[in-house]
Design a protein around this motif. Structure first.
Motif, PDB file in Angstrom:
ATOM      1  N   ASP A 103      64.304  37.619  56.471  1.00 12.36           N
ATOM      2  CA  ASP A 103      64.532  36.495  55.565  1.00 12.36           C
ATOM      3  C   ASP A 103      63.276  36.191  54.759  1.00 12.36           C
ATOM      4  O   ASP A 103      63.344  35.887  53.563  1.00 12.36           O
TER       5      ASP A 103
ATOM      6  N   SER B 173      68.494  30.752  52.969  1.00 10.82           N
ATOM      7  CA  SER B 173      68.637  31.098  51.554  1.00 10.82           C
ATOM      8  C   SER B 173      67.568  30.323  50.793  1.00 10.82           C
ATOM      9  O   SER B 173      66.891  29.459  51.347  1.00 10.82           O
TER      10      SER B 173
ATOM     11  N   GLY C 231      69.141  35.358  52.932  1.00  7.88           N
ATOM     12  CA  GLY C 231      68.575  36.168  53.998  1.00  7.88           C
ATOM     13  C   GLY C 231      69.634  36.946  54.741  1.00  7.88           C
ATOM     14  O   GLY C 231      70.823  36.604  54.728  1.00  7.88           O
TER      15      GLY C 231
ATOM     16  N   LEU D 222      61.208  31.291  59.343  1.00  2.69           N
ATOM     17  CA  LEU D 222      62.098  32.391  58.949  1.00  2.69           C
ATOM     18  C   LEU D 222      61.785  33.659  59.731  1.00  2.69           C
ATOM     19  O   LEU D 222      60.632  33.903  60.099  1.00  2.69           O
TER      20      LEU D 222
END
Length: 149
Positions: free
Chosen positions: A70, A101, A95, A66
């Motif tokens: 995020d 997500s 994010g 990530l």
């Protein structure tokens, strides 16, 4: 303590036995308290982890792919689930990149010694790929949480 006995003929000896039991119901576990956790930096995360010492689940392998924004959204969701959610309540995040997500679920809190602890899981979806992590965190007296290894 007249308010407890108003309109009754309760004897003082009974009150001494019952009063501690009544007051015990006023104790809290610290969840949702006004104690502000001290932000710290998670191990190698490069992002303030909002009171989850050790980087949280997303600060490790779960969030390695990530970007910074995020990962921060994931940290916020982990902290919210640990600190404020009811057992089994789903906390979701998305994010800023739009590609990531997640879903965090914390179990009911339980006490270990003087600390409140919770098991929790975190599911991260990034570009259609799903990764899962599970862990246990315990709440410190300063309001922060420590992920147990």
């Amino acid at each position: 303590m007249h308010f407890l006995c108003a309109g009754t003929n309760m004897k003082p000896k009974i009150l001494l036995i019952v009063l501690p039991l009544l007051l015990a119901g006023c104790q809290t576990t610290g969840f949702g308290s006004s104690v502000s956790p001290k932000p710290s930096v998670g191990a190698g995360s490069g992002v303030a982890n909002l009171g989850i010492t050790g980087g949280g689940l997303i600060g490790g392998k779960l969030g390695v792919a990530l970007d910074k924004a995020d990962r921060k959204a994931g940290f916020e969701a982990e902290y919210k689930a640990l600190e404020y959610s009811s057992g089994g309540e789903l906390v979701t995040w998305s994010g800023k990149s739009g590609a990531a997500s997640g879903k965090v679920v914390a179990a009911q809190p339980y006490r270990v010694g003087s600390q409140d602890c919770r098991q929790y899981s975190h599911e991260v979806t990034m570009s259609g790929a799903v990764a899962n992590g599970r862990g246990t965190a315990c709440r410190n007296s300063d309001g922060s949480w420590t992920l147990l290894e």
